[in-house]
Write a protein that holds these residues in place. Structure first.
Motif, PDB file in Angstrom:
ATOM      1  N   UNK A   1      64.579  40.576  25.536  1.00 24.71           N
ATOM      2  CA  UNK A   1      65.783  41.332  25.203  1.00 24.71           C
ATOM      3  C   UNK A   1      65.940  41.552  23.706  1.00 24.71           C
ATOM      4  N   UNK A   2      65.264  40.757  22.909  1.00 28.79           N
ATOM      5  CA  UNK A   2      65.410  40.855  21.452  1.00 28.79           C
ATOM      6  C   UNK A   2      64.180  41.415  20.747  1.00 28.79           C
ATOM      7  N   UNK A   3      63.157  41.816  21.501  1.00 27.19           N
ATOM      8  CA  UNK A   3      61.966  42.409  20.905  1.00 27.19           C
ATOM      9  C   UNK A   3      62.143  43.915  20.763  1.00 27.19           C
ATOM     10  N   UNK A   4      61.520  44.551  19.753  1.00 32.66           N
ATOM     11  CA  UNK A   4      61.571  46.013  19.642  1.00 32.66           C
ATOM     12  C   UNK A   4      60.966  46.685  20.870  1.00 32.66           C
ATOM     13  N   UNK A   5      61.517  47.854  21.244  1.00 32.81           N
ATOM     14  CA  UNK A   5      61.079  48.534  22.470  1.00 32.81           C
ATOM     15  C   UNK A   5      59.599  48.898  22.423  1.00 32.81           C
ATOM     16  N   UNK A   6      59.104  49.361  21.269  1.00 30.16           N
ATOM     17  CA  UNK A   6      57.694  49.738  21.168  1.00 30.16           C
ATOM     18  C   UNK A   6      56.785  48.525  21.351  1.00 30.16           C
ATOM     19  N   UNK A   7      57.191  47.405  20.786  1.00 32.32           N
ATOM     20  CA  UNK A   7      56.403  46.176  20.954  1.00 32.32           C
ATOM     21  C   UNK A   7      56.353  45.784  22.423  1.00 32.32           C
ATOM     22  N   UNK A   8      57.476  45.888  23.118  1.00 33.24           N
ATOM     23  CA  UNK A   8      57.529  45.566  24.537  1.00 33.24           C
ATOM     24  C   UNK A   8      56.586  46.450  25.336  1.00 33.24           C
ATOM     25  N   UNK A   9      56.572  47.753  25.014  1.00 29.48           N
ATOM     26  CA  UNK A   9      55.714  48.679  25.757  1.00 29.48           C
ATOM     27  C   UNK A   9      54.246  48.333  25.570  1.00 29.48           C
ATOM     28  N   UNK A  10      53.837  48.074  24.321  1.00 25.98           N
ATOM     29  CA  UNK A  10      52.428  47.747  24.066  1.00 25.98           C
ATOM     30  C   UNK A  10      52.032  46.427  24.726  1.00 25.98           C
ATOM     31  N   UNK A  11      52.929  45.469  24.705  1.00 19.30           N
ATOM     32  CA  UNK A  11      52.648  44.193  25.363  1.00 19.30           C
ATOM     33  C   UNK A  11      52.500  44.383  26.871  1.00 19.30           C
ATOM     34  N   UNK A  12      53.334  45.245  27.442  1.00 18.70           N
ATOM     35  CA  UNK A  12      53.277  45.500  28.882  1.00 18.70           C
ATOM     36  C   UNK A  12      51.950  46.158  29.263  1.00 18.70           C
ATOM     37  N   UNK A  13      51.512  47.139  28.469  1.00 20.81           N
ATOM     38  CA  UNK A  13      50.235  47.808  28.736  1.00 20.81           C
ATOM     39  C   UNK A  13      49.084  46.806  28.647  1.00 20.81           C
ATOM     40  N   UNK A  14      49.096  45.961  27.614  1.00 18.57           N
ATOM     41  CA  UNK A  14      48.038  44.956  27.466  1.00 18.57           C
ATOM     42  C   UNK A  14      48.044  43.972  28.635  1.00 18.57           C
ATOM     43  N   UNK A  15      49.239  43.602  29.077  1.00 17.91           N
ATOM     44  CA  UNK A  15      49.394  42.700  30.212  1.00 17.91           C
ATOM     45  C   UNK A  15      48.783  43.305  31.475  1.00 17.91           C
ATOM     46  N   UNK A  16      49.076  44.575  31.738  1.00 17.85           N
ATOM     47  CA  UNK A  16      48.522  45.232  32.910  1.00 17.85           C
ATOM     48  C   UNK A  16      47.012  45.385  32.811  1.00 17.85           C
ATOM     49  N   UNK A  17      46.519  45.724  31.619  1.00 16.80           N
ATOM     50  CA  UNK A  17      45.070  45.879  31.439  1.00 16.80           C
ATOM     51  C   UNK A  17      44.339  44.566  31.727  1.00 16.80           C
ATOM     52  N   UNK A  18      44.907  43.447  31.285  1.00 18.19           N
ATOM     53  CA  UNK A  18      44.293  42.144  31.553  1.00 18.19           C
ATOM     54  C   UNK A  18      44.276  41.843  33.048  1.00 18.19           C
ATOM     55  N   UNK A  19      45.369  42.164  33.740  1.00 22.11           N
ATOM     56  CA  UNK A  19      45.430  41.932  35.183  1.00 22.11           C
ATOM     57  C   UNK A  19      44.419  42.799  35.932  1.00 22.11           C
ATOM     58  N   UNK A  20      44.294  44.053  35.520  1.00 19.46           N
ATOM     59  CA  UNK A  20      43.341  44.954  36.172  1.00 19.46           C
ATOM     60  C   UNK A  20      41.920  44.434  36.008  1.00 19.46           C
ATOM     61  N   UNK A  21      41.574  44.022  34.787  1.00 23.68           N
ATOM     62  CA  UNK A  21      40.233  43.501  34.519  1.00 23.68           C
ATOM     63  C   UNK A  21      39.936  42.292  35.388  1.00 23.68           C
ATOM     64  N   UNK A  22      40.892  41.375  35.458  1.00 24.69           N
ATOM     65  CA  UNK A  22      40.695  40.157  36.250  1.00 24.69           C
ATOM     66  C   UNK A  22      40.536  40.481  37.735  1.00 24.69           C
ATOM     67  N   UNK A  23      41.390  41.371  38.241  1.00 24.00           N
ATOM     68  CA  UNK A  23      41.332  41.719  39.659  1.00 24.00           C
ATOM     69  C   UNK A  23      40.032  42.420  40.029  1.00 24.00           C
ATOM     70  N   UNK A  24      39.570  43.325  39.167  1.00 20.94           N
ATOM     71  CA  UNK A  24      38.314  44.016  39.440  1.00 20.94           C
ATOM     72  C   UNK A  24      37.131  43.053  39.388  1.00 20.94           C
ATOM     73  N   UNK A  25      37.163  42.119  38.448  1.00 20.70           N
ATOM     74  CA  UNK A  25      36.102  41.118  38.353  1.00 20.70           C
ATOM     75  C   UNK A  25      36.008  40.299  39.633  1.00 20.70           C
ATOM     76  N   UNK A  26      37.158  39.881  40.138  1.00 11.88           N
ATOM     77  CA  UNK A  26      37.164  39.099  41.370  1.00 11.88           C
ATOM     78  C   UNK A  26      36.774  39.948  42.585  1.00 11.88           C
TER      79      UNK A  26
ATOM     80  N   UNK B   1      70.210  39.330  35.149  1.00  9.70           N
ATOM     81  CA  UNK B   1      71.424  38.835  34.500  1.00  9.70           C
ATOM     82  C   UNK B   1      71.279  38.824  32.983  1.00  9.70           C
ATOM     83  N   UNK B   2      70.090  38.474  32.496  1.00  4.97           N
ATOM     84  CA  UNK B   2      69.861  38.434  31.047  1.00  4.97           C
ATOM     85  C   UNK B   2      69.901  39.828  30.445  1.00  4.97           C
ATOM     86  N   UNK B   3      69.231  40.788  31.086  1.00  3.44           N
ATOM     87  CA  UNK B   3      69.250  42.161  30.579  1.00  3.44           C
ATOM     88  C   UNK B   3      70.657  42.749  30.658  1.00  3.44           C
TER      89      UNK B   3
END
Length: 250
Positions: free
Chosen positions: A95-120, A193-195
């Protein structure tokens, strides 16, 4: 909000509810990039608004999954307690991070999940694990990481828990998705509730989305239980890739 806008949001909720039921994630993972790309909401408001739809969707999907494939509530309880505690911490940070930082973190998070899932997914069958019962300490650790991710990104942590439960413990996709929903319910409530406390929720849009989602989420659950396990995993990976691409292009 105009009637046409309400109807559009309900229609979008119908689509998101089906997807949420199919993948056991409540629909928030795809709702967030759609709300950002098509409706121009910043990352924080998109996540908070998506959660208004996700919380009731998760409740209904959990009930439907338990009807079709009984959930181990002892395992789900351990995941839920750990996930809830750490989701609150993750949401407070988000809730206290800049919106652009949140977006980039979210994209990186999804990319890591995709890589792991495809590997498995494309490992030789001889490498795939046999099903084994997870220990309480392992579930608590998984709940911790899933809760942090859910709090940060507003997706309930199911996208973390589901691939780990299938790949590390050998659970089927639908069994893992049911457990992930049990974990996600309290943590998504805490995250919403936090948001809301930080005034980062568009309530009118969120409630319209939730109406559509509640109508259609049972359809997705029914489809999930009719698909072959490997196909469902492949669709899950493709779904996350589309979400990551949508956010990266905003």
């Amino acid at each position: 909000m105009l009637l046409t806008e309400v109807l559009i949001n309900i229609g979008l909720g119908l689509c998101l509810g089906t997807i949420g039921g199919l993948f056991g994630i409540g629909g928030g993972l795809i709702a967030i990039p759609i709300l950002g790309v098509l409706f121009g909401l910043d990352q924080h408001v998109a996540q908070g608004t998506a959660l208004v739809m996700v919380v009731p969707n998760v409740m209904l999907a959990l009930w439907r999954y338990n009807q079709r494939n009984r959930i181990n509530w002892r395992w789900g309880g351990v995941l839920a307690i750990a996930g809830f505690c750490w989701a609150v911490a993750g949401a407070s940070v988000a809730a206290n991070l800049p919106a652009d930082v949140m977006r980039y973190l979210f994209v990186a998070f999804l990319a890591a999940l995709i890589t792991y899932n495809l590997w498995r997914l494309y490992q030789p069958l001889s490498v795939q694990r046999e099903m084994r019962a997870p220990r309480a300490s392992q579930l608590a650790l998984l709940g911790t990481f899933s809760g942090i991710a859910g709090g940060l990104f507003g997706v309930g942590g199911a996208v973390v828990a589901t691939p780990v439960l299938t790949s590390v413990f050998g659970l089927t996709q639908v069994t893992a998705q049911g457990l992930a929903l049990a974990m996600a319910l309290p943590s998504t409530g805490a995250t919403l509730a936090t948001f809301a406390f930080h005034d980062q929720v568009a309530w009118g849009m969120g409630l319209a989305l939730s109406c559509g989602g509640l109508i259609s989420i049972s359809w997705g659950v029914r489809i999930a239980h009719s698909l072959p396990d490997r196909l469902l995993r492949m669709l899950f990976c493709g779904f996350m890739a589309l979400c990551a691409l949508g956010l990266a292009l905003t």
